[in-house]
Design a protein around this motif. Structure first.
Motif, PDB file in Angstrom:
ATOM      1  N   ASP A 100      22.766  22.605 -31.582  1.00 43.04           N
ATOM      2  CA  ASP A 100      22.648  22.482 -30.134  1.00 43.04           C
ATOM      3  C   ASP A 100      23.032  21.054 -29.770  1.00 43.04           C
ATOM      4  N   LEU A 101      23.229  20.820 -28.488  1.00 46.56           N
ATOM      5  CA  LEU A 101      23.729  19.509 -28.084  1.00 46.56           C
ATOM      6  C   LEU A 101      22.679  18.411 -28.221  1.00 46.56           C
ATOM      7  N   ARG A 102      23.154  17.207 -28.482  1.00 47.14           N
ATOM      8  CA  ARG A 102      22.377  15.974 -28.395  1.00 47.14           C
ATOM      9  C   ARG A 102      23.099  15.043 -27.452  1.00 47.14           C
ATOM     10  N   LEU A 103      22.355  14.182 -26.766  1.00 47.11           N
ATOM     11  CA  LEU A 103      22.938  13.286 -25.773  1.00 47.11           C
ATOM     12  C   LEU A 103      23.166  11.907 -26.370  1.00 47.11           C
ATOM     13  N   LEU A 104      24.396  11.436 -26.237  1.00 46.46           N
ATOM     14  CA  LEU A 104      24.805  10.127 -26.737  1.00 46.46           C
ATOM     15  C   LEU A 104      24.984   9.190 -25.555  1.00 46.46           C
ATOM     16  N   GLY A 105      24.353   8.015 -25.613  1.00 49.35           N
ATOM     17  CA  GLY A 105      24.494   7.045 -24.545  1.00 49.35           C
ATOM     18  C   GLY A 105      25.820   6.299 -24.640  1.00 49.35           C
ATOM     19  N   VAL A 106      26.463   6.124 -23.480  1.00 48.35           N
ATOM     20  CA  VAL A 106      27.684   5.313 -23.395  1.00 48.35           C
ATOM     21  C   VAL A 106      27.429   4.221 -22.374  1.00 48.35           C
ATOM     22  N   GLY A 107      27.622   2.974 -22.775  1.00 47.20           N
ATOM     23  CA  GLY A 107      27.357   1.856 -21.887  1.00 47.20           C
ATOM     24  C   GLY A 107      28.503   0.879 -21.833  1.00 47.20           C
ATOM     25  N   ALA A 108      28.352  -0.136 -20.958  1.00 44.45           N
ATOM     26  CA  ALA A 108      29.383  -1.150 -20.792  1.00 44.45           C
ATOM     27  C   ALA A 108      28.961  -2.496 -21.364  1.00 44.45           C
ATOM     28  N   MET A 109      27.680  -2.677 -21.707  1.00 44.43           N
ATOM     29  CA  MET A 109      27.185  -3.967 -22.175  1.00 44.43           C
ATOM     30  C   MET A 109      27.058  -3.969 -23.698  1.00 44.43           C
ATOM     31  N   PRO A 110      27.167  -5.146 -24.322  1.00 45.19           N
ATOM     32  CA  PRO A 110      26.999  -5.233 -25.778  1.00 45.19           C
ATOM     33  C   PRO A 110      25.622  -4.734 -26.211  1.00 45.19           C
ATOM     34  N   ILE A 111      25.563  -4.183 -27.431  1.00 45.43           N
ATOM     35  CA  ILE A 111      24.321  -3.617 -27.960  1.00 45.43           C
ATOM     36  C   ILE A 111      23.651  -4.630 -28.885  1.00 45.43           C
ATOM     37  N   VAL A 112      22.338  -4.800 -28.696  1.00 44.91           N
ATOM     38  CA  VAL A 112      21.519  -5.655 -29.555  1.00 44.91           C
ATOM     39  C   VAL A 112      20.408  -4.795 -30.130  1.00 44.91           C
ATOM     40  N   ASN A 113      20.197  -4.864 -31.431  1.00 44.52           N
ATOM     41  CA  ASN A 113      19.137  -4.096 -32.058  1.00 44.52           C
ATOM     42  C   ASN A 113      17.802  -4.816 -31.977  1.00 44.52           C
ATOM     43  N   GLU A 114      16.744  -4.049 -31.755  1.00 47.25           N
ATOM     44  CA  GLU A 114      15.396  -4.601 -31.784  1.00 47.25           C
ATOM     45  C   GLU A 114      15.106  -5.161 -33.178  1.00 47.25           C
ATOM     46  N   VAL A 115      14.431  -6.316 -33.203  1.00 50.31           N
ATOM     47  CA  VAL A 115      14.066  -6.954 -34.468  1.00 50.31           C
ATOM     48  C   VAL A 115      12.556  -7.158 -34.474  1.00 50.31           C
ATOM     49  N   GLU A 116      11.892  -6.557 -35.467  1.00 54.58           N
ATOM     50  CA  GLU A 116      10.453  -6.763 -35.631  1.00 54.58           C
ATOM     51  C   GLU A 116      10.209  -8.056 -36.411  1.00 54.58           C
ATOM     52  N   PRO A 117       9.067  -8.749 -36.229  1.00 58.69           N
ATOM     53  CA  PRO A 117       7.985  -8.381 -35.306  1.00 58.69           C
ATOM     54  C   PRO A 117       8.269  -8.884 -33.895  1.00 58.69           C
ATOM     55  N   ASN A 118       8.043  -8.030 -32.937  1.00 58.81           N
ATOM     56  CA  ASN A 118       8.142  -8.392 -31.522  1.00 58.81           C
ATOM     57  C   ASN A 118       7.052  -7.671 -30.741  1.00 58.81           C
ATOM     58  N   ASN A 119       5.860  -7.577 -31.360  1.00 50.72           N
ATOM     59  CA  ASN A 119       4.793  -6.734 -30.830  1.00 50.72           C
ATOM     60  C   ASN A 119       3.803  -7.461 -29.938  1.00 50.72           C
ATOM     61  N   SER A 120       4.039  -8.715 -29.659  1.00 52.78           N
ATOM     62  CA  SER A 120       3.073  -9.442 -28.844  1.00 52.78           C
ATOM     63  C   SER A 120       3.785 -10.339 -27.849  1.00 52.78           C
ATOM     64  N   PHE A 121       3.053 -10.715 -26.827  1.00 51.53           N
ATOM     65  CA  PHE A 121       3.580 -11.611 -25.799  1.00 51.53           C
ATOM     66  C   PHE A 121       3.919 -12.972 -26.401  1.00 51.53           C
ATOM     67  N   GLU A 122       3.168 -13.375 -27.431  1.00 51.78           N
ATOM     68  CA  GLU A 122       3.380 -14.689 -28.045  1.00 51.78           C
ATOM     69  C   GLU A 122       4.584 -14.698 -28.976  1.00 51.78           C
ATOM     70  N   GLU A 123       5.003 -13.531 -29.494  1.00 48.17           N
ATOM     71  CA  GLU A 123       6.128 -13.477 -30.425  1.00 48.17           C
ATOM     72  C   GLU A 123       7.168 -12.452 -29.959  1.00 48.17           C
ATOM     73  N   PRO A 124       7.792 -12.680 -28.801  1.00 49.27           N
ATOM     74  CA  PRO A 124       8.796 -11.728 -28.326  1.00 49.27           C
ATOM     75  C   PRO A 124      10.146 -11.984 -29.008  1.00 49.27           C
ATOM     76  N   GLN A 125      11.018 -11.010 -28.889  1.00 49.60           N
ATOM     77  CA  GLN A 125      12.395 -11.179 -29.344  1.00 49.60           C
ATOM     78  C   GLN A 125      13.208 -11.743 -28.186  1.00 49.60           C
ATOM     79  N   THR A 126      13.851 -12.863 -28.391  1.00 51.20           N
ATOM     80  CA  THR A 126      14.646 -13.495 -27.343  1.00 51.20           C
ATOM     81  C   THR A 126      16.013 -12.821 -27.256  1.00 51.20           C
ATOM     82  N   ILE A 127      16.405 -12.469 -26.042  1.00 52.62           N
ATOM     83  CA  ILE A 127      17.689 -11.804 -25.830  1.00 52.62           C
ATOM     84  C   ILE A 127      18.421 -12.465 -24.677  1.00 52.62           C
TER      85      ILE A 127
END
Length: 807
Positions: A100-127
């Motif tokens: 069955d079908l799956r939906l693939l996202g198509v965008g115009a902006m560069p893709i950045v992958n999430e990097v752990e740990p980024n689970n708290s306000f004190e240690e966010p991932q800067t983008i």
């Protein structure tokens, strides 16, 4: 000797035998950048023989499909550089089926992958700004991303979460929530659901001072799961309209629209509309800041557009409209009403359809009412089943000006509470789709090389109940379709596809349609297939997708050929028949083959538990026809299931045509009675209903225990008026009333027997009356001696006297 663990493992494998058709569980990455080559990995089951990826919409070029193992496939693709951002369906084709079908996202902006740990306000991932973040939320997970904003720099955050999940069992559903926090950890913007994106989130913030801001992503209930709760987070200053005004346009024209952004700013835009009417047309906006990551939606029609003219709060101020038309407006105040007038002629069949939440993704929870020329309410509507927008059908009873009123059910309003009211003539129509054969999964058709695949076409008739003919177009080379007329009043009919031995393996889309007539007027059926993407509690749909074509896959040949022997004689109402199914096994295949019906003619019942076991090549499948079975000639198709190295594969047989006819006789059963040890005659009356060729016998069955019939089967003629059965009741037969006897009419012709069953006969078994005996002769009564009188009691004085004399 097997260990307990090994035995339990074997039991588990047998109890959870999987199907051979391929299934995608999740994919990574979840999207691509337009204009670039990308590689995605599809994860699931039965993927080891993948060969192809189908795309429902243009703009995606598939460059390479490489199976990694049974659980993963890599796909290299490229999205056209001008492709509008959004979600695009893809389907993986294997040698054993199609997903069955799956939906693939198509965008115009560069893709950045999430990097752990980024689970708290004190240690966010800067983008950086203007990026799409791909991440995953685990259970009780919170993902934090930090961005720097200049004073007056707009920050818009949109997430694709629930739209990228496929979950039909209410597990691992990702319902996202997002928030923007300032450096003091205060929320400056927050979003759980949004009207435009439904259960996905959208929020925006423009700071007065430069600073660092944190974007927080979580599951709304702090749930989540590894791999399957992924998301795409669009972070930037791109334009993000949430409303298009007016929300409808005429096909082929350029719509001069105002786009209202999430921050409230309004932009003028010229929108080129398609050449044909479209129920839901995507509008994507681009400027020097970027392009919106997903479209807005409007209605495109061939009817003229009427925009509201303020004030139109009351009937006397109604905006002048016309019929037919698209009435476009906005409920700006919570206590506001919008009124429109339109003229109808007596007898006009009018449909008033509100488009807001479903079609336009508007926050308006609209209620509509229609009023006649006399000002009295004709009808009103809020929701229609699962559709949150109202609909009113009425027949104009008189010439004159009619009115329609719309307001928000929750008495809310804003510049974004847009709507379209579509006034149209109710015309006969025919809506087509494919029946689900696996619960909640849209039908895709596997067709084995040299064999058959089948589907069931379902129809929704509107003011049209006549017979129509289905057709299939656009099939790949080597594949043909066999269609059947759908009789009047029926809503289902099968379509059988056949692939020649020379047909090439692979998938394809094809068109399904239908044509019928009402008098001289032609009716064309419109096909639409709904795909359930996410189901929540009680199977409530949370997200779905619509496609306009069906999909098939030409698969590897079955390891046997199968034939359902065409009956030479009909099945009779109130009757039964045996179907003979034969297989011819290929060398090396000795597995079990199971059968169940894909399509039963109306009123026909089939024993779906039959199979051909190892070493066998034939099975007899009993079928029955009830007393209301539909008369006529009907197609009948069986599904064929067999084991493969990847699980259970299911294909179809070629069709047979089953004739259903009226019964030949009516029977009248008398109430018979006999005593234990006695005999009686059961005379069953017969009335001929119609002529038929063949030798006729009538058999009595269901005779109670203790009752016997030496000749339970007798020859009769069409003109016979009764058939008699001599019954003997045993001395120890159970007394009481027995209602178990039926008669079977057996008509033999062309080596086959037609059976008609009728009942119920009744016999009452009585105990014999006891033998009557003469009463005994009377005897002379003998004189009885008179009893001696009782002695008179002595007084005390007399007693003393007698004592003295005795001394």
């Amino acid at each position: 000797m097997l260990s307990v663990a090994a035995v339990l493992s074997a039991m588990f494998v047998v109890g959870t035998a999987s199907a051979a058709f391929p299934k995608i569980t999740y994919m990574r990455p979840l999207g691509v950048v337009r204009g670039e080559e990308s590689t995605i990995t599809l994860h699931g089951s039965s993927l080891g023989d993948a060969t192809q990826v189908l795309t429902d919409l243009p703009g995606l070029e598939i460059l390479e499909v490489t199976p990694v193992d049974e659980k993963s496939v890599t796909v290299k693709l490229k999205a056209d550089e001008k492709l509008a951002p959004g979600l695009y369906p893809i389907r993986l084709v294997t040698k054993s089926g199609i997903t069955d079908l799956r939906l693939l996202g198509v965008g115009a902006m560069p893709i950045v992958n999430e990097v752990e740990p980024n689970n708290s306000f004190e240690e966010p991932q800067t983008i950086e700004m203007d990026r799409t973040i791909e991440g995953n939320v685990d259970r009780e997970d919170v993902d934090c991303f930090k961005v720097h904003l200049e004073a007056g720099q707009k920050l818009t955050v949109e997430i694709e979460g629930i739209r990228l999940v496929q979950e039909l069992r209410n597990r691992n559903i990702f319902d996202p929530a997002i928030a923007i926090l300032n450096s003091d950890r205060f929320e400056v913007a927050v979003s759980d659901d949004s009207p435009l994106l439904q259960q996905d989130s959208l929020c925006s913030f423009t700071p007065e001072e430069a600073g660092e801001y944190t974007i927080v992503v979580r599951e709304s209930s702090f749930l989540g799961a590894s791999n399957v709760c992924g998301y795409r987070l669009h972070v930037g200053s791109y334009p993000r309209p949430v409303t298009v005004i007016p929300s409808g346009g005429v096909n082929g024209e350029v719509l001069q629209a105002k786009l209202i952004d999430v921050d409230g700013t309004v932009t003028d835009s010229s929108v080129q509309l398609p050449s044909e009417p479209v129920a839901q047309w995507p509008v994507t906006h681009q400027d020097d800041r970027g392009i919106s990551p997903s479209p807005n939606w409007i209605r495109v029609s061939d009817a003229p557009i009427v925009t509201e003219v303020e004030p139109n709060e009351g009937q006397s101020q109604a905006s002048p409209g016309q019929f037919p038309a698209l009435l476009c407006g906005v409920i700006e105040e919570g206590d506001g009403y919008d009124w429109y007038s339109f003229e109808c002629k007596k007898g006009d069949r009018v449909r008033v359809q509100l488009h807001a939440r479903k079609t336009l993704r508007s926050p308006l929870d609209g209620v509509i009412h229609v009023f006649g020329p006399d000002g009295k309410t004709l009808k009103g509507s809020d929701d229609i089943g699962p559709n949150p927008d109202g609909l009113v059908d009425f027949d104009a009873a008189a010439d004159g000006m009619h009115f329609v009123r719309v307001y928000d059910h929750l008495r809310r309003g804003s510049p974004n509470h847009n709507y379209v009211i579509e006034l149209s003539r109710r015309e006969p129509s025919l809506e087509l789709t494919l029946k689900e054969l696996r619960r909640d999964e849209a039908m895709v058709v596997p067709v084995p090389v040299g064999g058959h695949g089948a589907m069931v076409l379902t129809a929704r008739r509107n003011q049209f109940n006549d017979q129509f003919d289905a057709f299939v177009e656009g099939l790949p080379e080597g594949v043909t379709a066999q269609t059947f007329p759908m009789p009047a009043g029926r809503v289902e009919i099968p379509i059988v596809l056949h692939a020649t031995k020379e047909a090439k393996l692979g998938g394809a889309f094809f068109e399904v349609g239908a044509a019928g007539k009402i008098g001289d007027r032609e009716i064309q059926g419109e096909f639409n297939q709904h795909h359930k993407v996410v189901l929540g509690q009680n199977r409530r749909e949370m997200f779905g997708y619509e496609t306009e074509k069906a999909a098939l896959a030409v698969c590897e040949a079955m390891p046997f050929s199968v034939e359902v022997v065409q009956p030479k004689t009909p099945i009779l109402r109130r009757g039964s028949k045996d179907l003979v199914v034969r297989i011819k096994r290929d060398e090396g295949f000795d597995g079990t083959v199971s059968f169940r019906t894909l399509y039963n003619p109306p009123g026909i019942g089939v024993n779906n538990s039959k199979r051909i076991d190892k070493g066998k090549d034939q099975v007899v499948i009993p079928i029955t026809a009830n007393g209301s079975a539909a008369i006529g000639t009907w197609p009948m198709i069986l599904q064929v299931s067999y084991g493969t190295s990847r699980g259970t594969a299911t294909m179809s047989t070629s069709p047979i045509m089953l004739d259903v006819e009226e019964p030949v006789f009516d029977f009248a059963f008398p109430k018979a009675a006999a005593e234990q040890g006695a005999e009686t005659i059961l005379a069953v009356g017969m009335t001929k209903r119609r002529d038929i060729e063949g030798d006729i016998e009538v058999r009595l069955v269901g005779i109670p225990n203790g009752v016997s019939c030496e000749e339970p089967q007798k020859k009769v003629e069409l003109g016979s008026e009764a058939v008699q059965f001599e019954l003997k009741v045993a001395a120890d037969a159970k007394p009481g009333t027995h209602k178990t006897m039926v008669v079977q009419t057996m008509i033999t012709r062309d080596g086959e027997t037609m059976i008609q069953t009728d009942g119920t006969g009744e016999i009452r078994i009585d105990k014999p009356l006891p033998v009557k005996k003469d009463p005994p002769a009377d005897k002379k009564a003998e004189a009885k001696p008179k009893p001696k009188p009782a002695a008179k009691p002595l007084s005390r004085l007399e007693q003393l006297r007698q004592q003295k004399e005795s001394k």
